[in-house]
Design a protein around this motif. Structure first.
Motif, PDB file in Angstrom:
ATOM      1  N   ILE A 262      -9.119  -8.581  -9.325  1.00 32.33           N
ATOM      2  CA  ILE A 262      -9.397  -8.625  -7.896  1.00 32.33           C
ATOM      3  C   ILE A 262      -8.119  -8.323  -7.117  1.00 32.33           C
ATOM      4  O   ILE A 262      -7.014  -8.663  -7.555  1.00 32.33           O
ATOM      5  CB  ILE A 262      -9.993  -9.991  -7.486  1.00 32.33           C
ATOM      6  CG1 ILE A 262     -10.692  -9.887  -6.138  1.00 32.33           C
ATOM      7  CG2 ILE A 262      -8.937 -11.084  -7.497  1.00 32.33           C
ATOM      8  CD1 ILE A 262     -11.578 -11.091  -5.811  1.00 32.33           C
ATOM      9  N   ASP A 263      -8.270  -7.647  -5.984  1.00 34.26           N
ATOM     10  CA  ASP A 263      -7.120  -7.226  -5.180  1.00 34.26           C
ATOM     11  C   ASP A 263      -6.674  -8.382  -4.292  1.00 34.26           C
ATOM     12  O   ASP A 263      -7.272  -8.661  -3.251  1.00 34.26           O
ATOM     13  CB  ASP A 263      -7.518  -6.020  -4.331  1.00 34.26           C
ATOM     14  CG  ASP A 263      -6.347  -5.455  -3.556  1.00 34.26           C
ATOM     15  OD1 ASP A 263      -5.235  -6.024  -3.626  1.00 34.26           O
ATOM     16  OD2 ASP A 263      -6.548  -4.435  -2.858  1.00 34.26           O
ATOM     17  N   LEU A 264      -5.620  -9.061  -4.704  1.00 33.83           N
ATOM     18  CA  LEU A 264      -5.139 -10.226  -3.972  1.00 33.83           C
ATOM     19  C   LEU A 264      -4.477  -9.859  -2.650  1.00 33.83           C
ATOM     20  O   LEU A 264      -4.153 -10.752  -1.862  1.00 33.83           O
ATOM     21  CB  LEU A 264      -4.169 -11.023  -4.839  1.00 33.83           C
ATOM     22  CG  LEU A 264      -4.798 -11.722  -6.048  1.00 33.83           C
ATOM     23  CD1 LEU A 264      -3.721 -12.384  -6.901  1.00 33.83           C
ATOM     24  CD2 LEU A 264      -5.841 -12.748  -5.621  1.00 33.83           C
ATOM     25  N   THR A 265      -4.281  -8.584  -2.395  1.00 34.03           N
ATOM     26  CA  THR A 265      -3.745  -8.185  -1.090  1.00 34.03           C
ATOM     27  C   THR A 265      -4.846  -8.092  -0.034  1.00 34.03           C
ATOM     28  O   THR A 265      -4.556  -7.930   1.155  1.00 34.03           O
ATOM     29  CB  THR A 265      -3.022  -6.825  -1.173  1.00 34.03           C
ATOM     30  OG1 THR A 265      -3.984  -5.782  -1.359  1.00 34.03           O
ATOM     31  CG2 THR A 265      -2.023  -6.812  -2.315  1.00 34.03           C
ATOM     32  N   ASN A 266      -6.097  -8.174  -0.464  1.00 34.40           N
ATOM     33  CA  ASN A 266      -7.235  -8.063   0.439  1.00 34.40           C
ATOM     34  C   ASN A 266      -7.674  -9.462   0.859  1.00 34.40           C
ATOM     35  O   ASN A 266      -8.064 -10.272   0.006  1.00 34.40           O
ATOM     36  CB  ASN A 266      -8.381  -7.340  -0.270  1.00 34.40           C
ATOM     37  CG  ASN A 266      -9.540  -7.019   0.663  1.00 34.40           C
ATOM     38  OD1 ASN A 266      -9.779  -7.717   1.644  1.00 34.40           O
ATOM     39  ND2 ASN A 266     -10.271  -5.970   0.336  1.00 34.40           N
ATOM     40  N   PRO A 267      -7.630  -9.808   2.145  1.00 33.83           N
ATOM     41  CA  PRO A 267      -8.026 -11.156   2.571  1.00 33.83           C
ATOM     42  C   PRO A 267      -9.438 -11.540   2.137  1.00 33.83           C
ATOM     43  O   PRO A 267      -9.722 -12.723   1.907  1.00 33.83           O
ATOM     44  CB  PRO A 267      -7.913 -11.090   4.102  1.00 33.83           C
ATOM     45  CG  PRO A 267      -6.942  -9.988   4.369  1.00 33.83           C
ATOM     46  CD  PRO A 267      -7.169  -8.977   3.275  1.00 33.83           C
ATOM     47  N   ALA A 268     -10.317 -10.574   2.001  1.00 33.82           N
ATOM     48  CA  ALA A 268     -11.687 -10.875   1.575  1.00 33.82           C
ATOM     49  C   ALA A 268     -11.733 -11.400   0.149  1.00 33.82           C
ATOM     50  O   ALA A 268     -12.682 -12.099  -0.238  1.00 33.82           O
ATOM     51  CB  ALA A 268     -12.565  -9.629   1.713  1.00 33.82           C
ATOM     52  N   ALA A 269     -10.711 -11.052  -0.657  1.00 28.24           N
ATOM     53  CA  ALA A 269     -10.661 -11.564  -2.030  1.00 28.24           C
ATOM     54  C   ALA A 269     -10.511 -13.080  -2.028  1.00 28.24           C
ATOM     55  O   ALA A 269     -11.196 -13.795  -2.770  1.00 28.24           O
ATOM     56  CB  ALA A 269      -9.517 -10.909  -2.793  1.00 28.24           C
TER      57      ALA A 269
ATOM     58  N   PRO B 278       1.961  -0.099  -7.003  1.00 26.49           N
ATOM     59  CA  PRO B 278       3.032  -0.238  -6.007  1.00 26.49           C
ATOM     60  C   PRO B 278       2.587  -1.027  -4.775  1.00 26.49           C
ATOM     61  O   PRO B 278       3.421  -1.613  -4.080  1.00 26.49           O
ATOM     62  CB  PRO B 278       3.380   1.216  -5.654  1.00 26.49           C
ATOM     63  CG  PRO B 278       2.176   2.009  -6.055  1.00 26.49           C
ATOM     64  CD  PRO B 278       1.614   1.320  -7.250  1.00 26.49           C
ATOM     65  N   GLN B 279       1.290  -1.057  -4.496  1.00 27.21           N
ATOM     66  CA  GLN B 279       0.820  -1.805  -3.337  1.00 27.21           C
ATOM     67  C   GLN B 279       1.103  -3.293  -3.463  1.00 27.21           C
ATOM     68  O   GLN B 279       1.264  -3.999  -2.455  1.00 27.21           O
ATOM     69  CB  GLN B 279      -0.683  -1.558  -3.104  1.00 27.21           C
ATOM     70  CG  GLN B 279      -1.637  -2.130  -4.154  1.00 27.21           C
ATOM     71  CD  GLN B 279      -1.945  -1.181  -5.276  1.00 27.21           C
ATOM     72  OE1 GLN B 279      -1.053  -0.489  -5.756  1.00 27.21           O
ATOM     73  NE2 GLN B 279      -3.213  -1.143  -5.696  1.00 27.21           N
ATOM     74  N   LEU B 280       1.186  -3.784  -4.706  1.00 22.08           N
ATOM     75  CA  LEU B 280       1.476  -5.208  -4.902  1.00 22.08           C
ATOM     76  C   LEU B 280       2.924  -5.516  -4.553  1.00 22.08           C
ATOM     77  O   LEU B 280       3.225  -6.553  -3.946  1.00 22.08           O
ATOM     78  CB  LEU B 280       1.173  -5.622  -6.343  1.00 22.08           C
ATOM     79  CG  LEU B 280      -0.291  -5.510  -6.785  1.00 22.08           C
ATOM     80  CD1 LEU B 280      -0.434  -5.961  -8.233  1.00 22.08           C
ATOM     81  CD2 LEU B 280      -1.211  -6.323  -5.880  1.00 22.08           C
ATOM     82  N   GLY B 281       3.836  -4.621  -4.941  1.00 20.80           N
ATOM     83  CA  GLY B 281       5.238  -4.812  -4.586  1.00 20.80           C
ATOM     84  C   GLY B 281       5.447  -4.765  -3.087  1.00 20.80           C
ATOM     85  O   GLY B 281       6.204  -5.573  -2.524  1.00 20.80           O
ATOM     86  N   ASP B 282       4.780  -3.816  -2.428  1.00 25.24           N
ATOM     87  CA  ASP B 282       4.896  -3.724  -0.968  1.00 25.24           C
ATOM     88  C   ASP B 282       4.368  -4.989  -0.296  1.00 25.24           C
ATOM     89  O   ASP B 282       4.980  -5.514   0.641  1.00 25.24           O
ATOM     90  CB  ASP B 282       4.108  -2.510  -0.467  1.00 25.24           C
ATOM     91  CG  ASP B 282       4.699  -1.183  -0.928  1.00 25.24           C
ATOM     92  OD1 ASP B 282       5.888  -1.174  -1.318  1.00 25.24           O
ATOM     93  OD2 ASP B 282       3.969  -0.172  -0.900  1.00 25.24           O
ATOM     94  N   TYR B 283       3.247  -5.486  -0.789  1.00 27.41           N
ATOM     95  CA  TYR B 283       2.659  -6.694  -0.210  1.00 27.41           C
ATOM     96  C   TYR B 283       3.590  -7.891  -0.415  1.00 27.41           C
ATOM     97  O   TYR B 283       3.766  -8.721   0.493  1.00 27.41           O
ATOM     98  CB  TYR B 283       1.301  -6.967  -0.864  1.00 27.41           C
ATOM     99  CG  TYR B 283       0.637  -8.245  -0.417  1.00 27.41           C
ATOM    100  CD1 TYR B 283      -0.159  -8.273   0.716  1.00 27.41           C
ATOM    101  CD2 TYR B 283       0.805  -9.431  -1.140  1.00 27.41           C
ATOM    102  CE1 TYR B 283      -0.778  -9.446   1.126  1.00 27.41           C
ATOM    103  CE2 TYR B 283       0.195 -10.605  -0.740  1.00 27.41           C
ATOM    104  CZ  TYR B 283      -0.596 -10.606   0.393  1.00 27.41           C
ATOM    105  OH  TYR B 283      -1.198 -11.787   0.795  1.00 27.41           O
ATOM    106  N   ALA B 284       4.195  -7.977  -1.591  1.00 27.60           N
ATOM    107  CA  ALA B 284       5.066  -9.111  -1.884  1.00 27.60           C
ATOM    108  C   ALA B 284       6.265  -9.148  -0.954  1.00 27.60           C
ATOM    109  O   ALA B 284       6.624 -10.211  -0.423  1.00 27.60           O
ATOM    110  CB  ALA B 284       5.516  -9.065  -3.344  1.00 27.60           C
TER     111      ALA B 284
END
Length: 528
Positions: A293-300, A335-341
Motif C-alpha cells: 500500500i502507498d503510505l504516501t497517500n492519505p487515503a491509505a 523515489p517517491q518514498l524518499g521524496d515523501y520522507a
C-alpha cells in the motif's frame, strides 16, 4: 511471505547447513527429581517435563483415582474442571463434577497464592487427594494438563509435590490462514494441541496475498469468499480462553496486502521501474507490485484505520500484530518514498523512516484500543531519523536486510533490546515450517529444532545477559506459501511432530533428555 527463490525471504529458505549444529550444542540439566520406587510409585512423564518434583515417601499411601472419582472446583475454575472431566472421560476414566467437601480420591482445583511471581506457575500436591493450586486461571489450566497426562498413563500416583513454571513467558503456534483457509474446527483442534503442551499463544495470520479472512462490514469488498464471521472468531477466541490460550490476530500491513488492495488499486504502491520478478512475486506470494500500500497517500491511512477500528475490538486478547515486514528492500525503485520522507520528516530522513512512522502511528491506534502492538523485525532495517516505539514487541525472524535471513545486514536482536523492545525469537531456521514451494524442501526437521534453543537467534547471536529478560520466548510458525500443496488434514502430522519439541524447549529446556527418549515420552502421554 515469498515462497520462491527470486527474492529470498523468511519463508523461502532454510539453513540446511544448520543441521551440522545438531550434535554440537550442550544442554542445561533440568531440575526434576523423580521418585525411585516400584513401578506403581514412579511419577509418570509429561510433555513438556515438569520443573520440580519432591516425593514425600514411598511408604505412605499413594493417590488412586477410584471407581467413582470426582472433580471439586472453586467458582473460578468450573469451566476448566469441565474440560478436564471431558478429557478424562475420553481417556476411559469416567469422572463427575461436584461441589462441597472433597474426599480421598478426588481431584481438587483451587485458586490460591502459591508464592511464585510467574503468573502461569502451579502446584500439584499428590496425597490421598490430588490438589491443583495456582493463583491464575492459566496456571490452573496448566496443572490440569499435567494431571491429565499423568492419569492417561496410570490411575495411581506416588505422593509428592510438583512445582512447575515455564522458562519463557510466550510459547506458541502461528497459523497462516491468510494464504490457506483453515476451518474453525481445525483451528480449535490446533488450539487444543497447544494447550495440552502448556502453551499460551496462538497467532492467526489472517490476511495475505491469497485472502482476507475476516468479514468486514465497513469494507465488504476486501473480504474473501472463505472467511471467518464475527461469530466464528468469538467461538475460536472463547474456546482458546477456556484453555488459557491468548489469540494474537495479525493483519499484515503495509505489504502482503494483495487481497485488500485488489479492490483499491488507486492505493497500490507502484515502482518507478518494474522488474521481471514483480509479476512472479505478485502471482506467487504477493510480495511484488500489487501487495504494497502507498503510505504516501492519505487515503491509505484511512483504509488501514477503518480496518483496525473494526477488527481490533473483536479480539479480547492482549496483543495485535501489525506485520510491517517485507515492504521495500530496494528503495531506489521507489523515489517517491524518499521524496515523501524528506518532506515529512526533514532533510536527514531516509525512505525507511516511512515504515517506522507507519508502525508508530498504527501502534498508537491499537494501544488506544487496549492492545500491545507486535511487529516483524525486518521493516526497521533502513532507518534515518525516526525510531520505533519501545512498546513494540518485535518478532525477530531475519537478520538480513533484504537478503538471506540468517546473514548479517539488518538490525540485530541486541539492537532492538538495547532500545527496550521485548523480543520473540522467530528464527527462520528452525522455527518455520512451510507447506509448499521451494521452501518446503528446506524445512528444518524436528531433530534440528531439538538441538536448537530459544536463546539462539537466526544469525547465530545471543542477547547480552543484561537484555535476556526481554526475550519473551518463541513459536512454531506454519507458513502456507503454496496453499494447494497440503490440505489442512495433511498439515497436522508435521505440526504435531514439531509442536511438542517447541513446547519442551520453551517450558523447561531439553537438558538431560535425549531426543529418542523424548519421543518415547510423547508417545506415553498420547501424542502421536
Amino acid at each position: 511471505m515469498p515462497g520462491i527463490s527470486i527474492r529470498p525471504s523468511r519463508h523461502c529458505h532454510r539453513l540446511a547447513a544448520g543441521l551440522a549444529l545438531a550434535t554440537s550444542w550442550t544442554f542445561v540439566h533440568i531440575s526434576v527429581i523423580h521418585a525411585d520406587s516400584v513401578a506403581a510409585q514412579q511419577l509418570p512423564v509429561t510433555v513438556p517435563s515438569i520443573q520440580h518434583w519432591t516425593p514425600t515417601g514411598s511408604d505412605e499411601p499413594e493417590f488412586i483415582l477410584g471407581s467413582e472419582p470426582r472433580i471439586i472446583a472453586d467458582a473460578g475454575s468450573t469451566e476448566i474442571a469441565e474440560h478436564l472431566a471431558e478429557d478424562l472421560i475420553r481417556a476411559g476414566k469416567p469422572i463427575s463434577l461436584t461441589t462441597g467437601s472433597d474426599r480421598p480420591g478426588d481431584i481438587v482445583l483451587r485458586t490460591g497464592d502459591i508464592d511464585d511471581p510467574v503468573s502461569e506457575s502451579y502446584r500439584i500436591a499428590v496425597a490421598d487427594r490430588l490438589t491443583i493450586t495456582a493463583d491464575s486461571p492459566t496456571g490452573i489450566v496448566h496443572g490440569t494438563q499435567t494431571a491429565l497426562q499423568w492419569l492417561r498413563q496410570t490411575s495411581a500416583l506416588p505422593r509428592g509435590v510438583a512445582e512447575d513454571r515455564p522458562d519463557y513467558s510466550e510459547r506458541g503456534l502461528m497459523l497462516d490462514t491468510g494464504r490457506e483457509f483453515f476451518p474453525v474446527d481445525w483451528v480449535k483442534a490446533r488450539i487444543r494441541d497447544a494447550a495440552y503442551l502448556r502453551m499460551n499463544l496462538v497467532q492467526l495470520h489472517l490476511s495475505d496475498s491469497q485472502g482476507f479472512r475476516l468479514a468486514s462490514v465497513m469494507h465488504p469488498e476486501i473480504t474473501s469468499p472463505e472467511h471467518y464471521s464475527a461469530d466464528d472468531i468469538r467461538e475460536i477466541v472463547s474456546y482458546a480462553q477456556s484453555f488459557g490460550i491468548d489469540i494474537v490476530p495479525e493483519i499484515d500491513m503495509p505489504s502482503h496486502m494483495n487481497a485488500i488492495l485488489a479492490q483499491h488499486q488507486d492505493l497500490v504502491l507502484r515502482p518507478a521501474r518494474t522488474t521481471p520478478q514483480d509479476a512472479v512475486l505478485d502471482s506467487a506470494i504477493g510480495g511484488g507490485v500489487g501487495g504494497k500500500i502507498d503510505l504516501t497517500n492519505p487515503a491509505a491511512r484511512q483504509l488501514i484505520s477503518d480496518i483496525l477500528h473494526e477488527f481490533v475490538p473483536l479480539f479480547p486478547g492482549h496483543y495485535w500484530h501489525l506485520g510491517c515486514d517485507e515492504y521495500i528492500s530496494d528503495y531506489t525503485r521507489y523515489p517517491q518514498l524518499g521524496d515523501y520522507a524528506t518532506r515529512t520528516f526533514g532533510p536527514g530522513a531516509a525512505p525507511g523512516d516511512i515504515i517506522i512512522d507507519f508502525a508508530n502511528w498504527a501502534a498508537d491506534l491499537v494501544e488506544s484500543l487496549g492492545k500491545t502492538p507486535r511487529v516483524w523485525n525486518d521493516g526497521f532495517d533502513h532507518p534515518g531519523v525516526l525510531t520505533p516505539k519501545p512498546e513494540l514487541v518485535v518478532q525477530y525472524w531475519s537478520a538480513g536486510a533484504g537478503g538471506l535471513p540468517w546473514l548479517p545486514g539488518g538490525r540485530t536482536p541486541a539492537d532492538f533490546t538495547r532500545d527496550g523492545h521485548p523480543i520473540l525469537n522467530a528464527a527462520f531456521t528452525p522455527t518455520y515450517f512451510t507447506t509448499g514451494g521451494p521452501a518446503a524442501a528446506l524445512n528444518a526437521p524436528p531433530e534440528l529444532l531439538w538441538a536448537w534453543d530459544p536463546g539462539l537467534f537466526v544469525n547465530g547471536q545471543r542477547l547480552p545477559d543484561s537484555d535476556r529478560p526481554l526475550l519473551r520466548g518463541s513459536m512454531l510458525f506454519l507458513w502456507c506459501d503454496d496453499p494447494a500443496a497440503l490440505a489442512p488434514e495433511q498439515i497436522v502430522a508435521p505440526l504435531r511432530a514439531r509442536l511438542p519439541v517447541m513446547a519442551q524447549q520453551l517450558w523447561a529446556g531439553t537438558g538431560g533428555i535425549g531426543y529418542p527418549d523424548f519421543l518415547g515420552r510423547a508417545s506415553a502421554v498420547g501424542w502421536s
